[in-house]
Motif scaffolding. Structure first.
Motif, PDB file in Angstrom:
ATOM      1  N   MET A  50      -8.520   2.636   6.451  1.00 28.55           N
ATOM      2  CA  MET A  50      -8.820   3.911   5.816  1.00 28.55           C
ATOM      3  C   MET A  50      -7.643   4.405   4.989  1.00 28.55           C
ATOM      4  SD  MET A  50     -11.341   5.720   5.448  1.00 28.55           S
ATOM      5  CE  MET A  50     -12.179   7.214   5.461  1.00 28.55           C
ATOM      6  N   LEU A  51      -6.433   4.034   5.375  1.00 31.25           N
ATOM      7  CA  LEU A  51      -5.254   4.469   4.635  1.00 31.25           C
ATOM      8  C   LEU A  51      -5.222   3.865   3.234  1.00 31.25           C
ATOM      9  CD1 LEU A  51      -2.766   6.187   4.816  1.00 31.25           C
ATOM     10  CD2 LEU A  51      -1.530   4.234   5.713  1.00 31.25           C
ATOM     11  N   ALA A  52      -5.714   2.638   3.075  1.00 32.64           N
ATOM     12  CA  ALA A  52      -5.756   2.001   1.763  1.00 32.64           C
ATOM     13  C   ALA A  52      -6.697   2.747   0.831  1.00 32.64           C
ATOM     14  CB  ALA A  52      -6.190   0.551   1.895  1.00 32.64           C
ATOM     15  N   PHE A  53      -7.681   3.427   1.371  1.00 35.77           N
ATOM     16  CA  PHE A  53      -8.649   4.191   0.584  1.00 35.77           C
ATOM     17  C   PHE A  53      -8.069   5.524   0.119  1.00 35.77           C
ATOM     18  CE2 PHE A  53     -12.539   6.763   0.071  1.00 35.77           C
ATOM     19  CZ  PHE A  53     -13.251   5.912  -0.762  1.00 35.77           C
ATOM     20  N   ALA A  54      -7.051   6.027   0.793  1.00 32.25           N
ATOM     21  CA  ALA A  54      -6.509   7.362   0.503  1.00 32.25           C
ATOM     22  C   ALA A  54      -5.847   7.434  -0.870  1.00 32.25           C
ATOM     23  CB  ALA A  54      -5.518   7.778   1.582  1.00 32.25           C
ATOM     24  N   LEU A  55      -5.102   6.409  -1.272  1.00 32.66           N
ATOM     25  CA  LEU A  55      -4.416   6.445  -2.567  1.00 32.66           C
ATOM     26  C   LEU A  55      -5.392   6.463  -3.743  1.00 32.66           C
ATOM     27  CD1 LEU A  55      -1.841   6.478  -4.241  1.00 32.66           C
ATOM     28  CD2 LEU A  55      -1.864   3.978  -4.117  1.00 32.66           C
ATOM     29  N   PRO A  56      -6.356   5.538  -3.839  1.00 31.50           N
ATOM     30  CA  PRO A  56      -7.280   5.625  -4.976  1.00 31.50           C
ATOM     31  C   PRO A  56      -8.120   6.899  -4.948  1.00 31.50           C
ATOM     32  CG  PRO A  56      -7.894   3.800  -3.530  1.00 31.50           C
ATOM     33  CD  PRO A  56      -6.588   4.335  -3.051  1.00 31.50           C
ATOM     34  N   TYR A  57      -8.478   7.366  -3.756  1.00 30.49           N
ATOM     35  CA  TYR A  57      -9.251   8.607  -3.660  1.00 30.49           C
ATOM     36  C   TYR A  57      -8.442   9.795  -4.190  1.00 30.49           C
ATOM     37  CZ  TYR A  57     -12.145  12.305  -1.728  1.00 30.49           C
ATOM     38  OH  TYR A  57     -12.925  13.423  -1.585  1.00 30.49           O
ATOM     39  N   THR A  58      -7.177   9.867  -3.795  1.00 30.50           N
ATOM     40  CA  THR A  58      -6.309  10.956  -4.258  1.00 30.50           C
ATOM     41  C   THR A  58      -6.121  10.899  -5.770  1.00 30.50           C
ATOM     42  OG1 THR A  58      -5.162  10.973  -2.142  1.00 30.50           O
ATOM     43  CG2 THR A  58      -4.027  11.994  -4.006  1.00 30.50           C
TER      44      THR A  58
ATOM     45  N   SER B 130      -9.601   3.805 -10.440  1.00 29.43           N
ATOM     46  CA  SER B 130      -9.682   4.231  -9.034  1.00 29.43           C
ATOM     47  C   SER B 130     -11.127   4.214  -8.533  1.00 29.43           C
ATOM     48  CB  SER B 130      -9.064   5.614  -8.847  1.00 29.43           C
ATOM     49  OG  SER B 130      -9.773   6.590  -9.586  1.00 29.43           O
ATOM     50  N   GLY B 131     -12.088   4.548  -9.393  1.00 29.95           N
ATOM     51  CA  GLY B 131     -13.494   4.499  -8.986  1.00 29.95           C
ATOM     52  C   GLY B 131     -13.946   3.095  -8.647  1.00 29.95           C
ATOM     53  N   VAL B 132     -13.604   2.139  -9.515  1.00 31.89           N
ATOM     54  CA  VAL B 132     -13.956   0.748  -9.234  1.00 31.89           C
ATOM     55  C   VAL B 132     -13.230   0.258  -7.980  1.00 31.89           C
ATOM     56  CG1 VAL B 132     -13.760  -1.616 -10.106  1.00 31.89           C
ATOM     57  CG2 VAL B 132     -14.553   0.208 -11.623  1.00 31.89           C
ATOM     58  N   GLY B 133     -11.973   0.638  -7.840  1.00 30.10           N
ATOM     59  CA  GLY B 133     -11.225   0.251  -6.643  1.00 30.10           C
ATOM     60  C   GLY B 133     -11.854   0.788  -5.374  1.00 30.10           C
ATOM     61  N   MET B 134     -12.274   2.055  -5.400  1.00 24.14           N
ATOM     62  CA  MET B 134     -12.901   2.632  -4.207  1.00 24.14           C
ATOM     63  C   MET B 134     -14.227   1.959  -3.887  1.00 24.14           C
ATOM     64  SD  MET B 134     -12.078   6.711  -4.242  1.00 24.14           S
ATOM     65  CE  MET B 134     -12.935   7.043  -5.764  1.00 24.14           C
ATOM     66  N   ILE B 135     -14.981   1.589  -4.921  1.00 23.78           N
ATOM     67  CA  ILE B 135     -16.253   0.900  -4.676  1.00 23.78           C
ATOM     68  C   ILE B 135     -16.006  -0.429  -3.974  1.00 23.78           C
ATOM     69  CG2 ILE B 135     -18.131  -0.327  -5.848  1.00 23.78           C
ATOM     70  CD1 ILE B 135     -18.176   2.037  -7.822  1.00 23.78           C
ATOM     71  N   HIS B 136     -15.005  -1.157  -4.426  1.00 24.11           N
ATOM     72  CA  HIS B 136     -14.723  -2.448  -3.796  1.00 24.11           C
ATOM     73  C   HIS B 136     -14.114  -2.296  -2.403  1.00 24.11           C
ATOM     74  CE1 HIS B 136     -16.001  -5.097  -6.963  1.00 24.11           C
ATOM     75  NE2 HIS B 136     -15.435  -4.289  -7.840  1.00 24.11           N
ATOM     76  N   LEU B 137     -13.322  -1.247  -2.197  1.00 21.86           N
ATOM     77  CA  LEU B 137     -12.755  -1.029  -0.866  1.00 21.86           C
ATOM     78  C   LEU B 137     -13.807  -0.563   0.141  1.00 21.86           C
ATOM     79  CD1 LEU B 137      -9.373   0.739  -1.689  1.00 21.86           C
ATOM     80  CD2 LEU B 137      -9.663  -1.487  -0.581  1.00 21.86           C
ATOM     81  N   ARG B 138     -14.692   0.293  -0.298  1.00 15.46           N
ATOM     82  CA  ARG B 138     -15.638   0.940   0.613  1.00 15.46           C
ATOM     83  C   ARG B 138     -16.945   0.177   0.780  1.00 15.46           C
ATOM     84  NH1 ARG B 138     -16.193   6.658   2.072  1.00 15.46           N
ATOM     85  NH2 ARG B 138     -17.760   6.598   3.686  1.00 15.46           N
TER      86      ARG B 138
END
Length: 98
Positions: free
Chosen positions: A1-9, A67-75
């Motif tokens: 979940m911590l990896a998701f925090a940076l692109p989300y922020t 960041s949107g594409v990154g979050m899609i791939h992370l989540r």
């Protein structure tokens, strides 16, 4: 979940710059410029403001997309498995970017 925090922020901050900047320009700066400046001076102000503002907007657009594409791939492990509301949001983002 911590990896998701940076692109989300980064995503939220970029949206804040873009939307908050437009809110400020339209609802705060425009009425103040109309009240305080004559036409030619107001146009010079807008040229200067938008030159500076759109540098930040283009940066925000890039950060939003990455960041949107990154979050899609992370989540969701890709676009195909993303829920419908995320796909609709992607479509809205593409329309706004265009």
């Amino acid at each position: 979940m911590l990896a998701f925090a940076l692109p989300y922020t980064l995503h939220v901050l970029a949206a804040l710059v873009w939307v908050g900047g437009m809110f400020f320009a339209w609802l705060i700066l425009r009425p103040a410029a109309v009240a305080a400046l004559e036409g030619p001076a107001r146009l010079r102000l807008w040229v200067e403001v938008f030159q500076r503002f759109f540098r930040w907007v283009w940066l925000a657009v890039v950060v939003l997309a990455v960041s949107g594409v990154g979050m899609i791939h992370l989540r969701f492990a890709g676009f195909e498995t993303a829920p419908r509301y995320v796909q609709v949001m992607i479509g809205g983002g593409i329309v706004m970017f265009a």
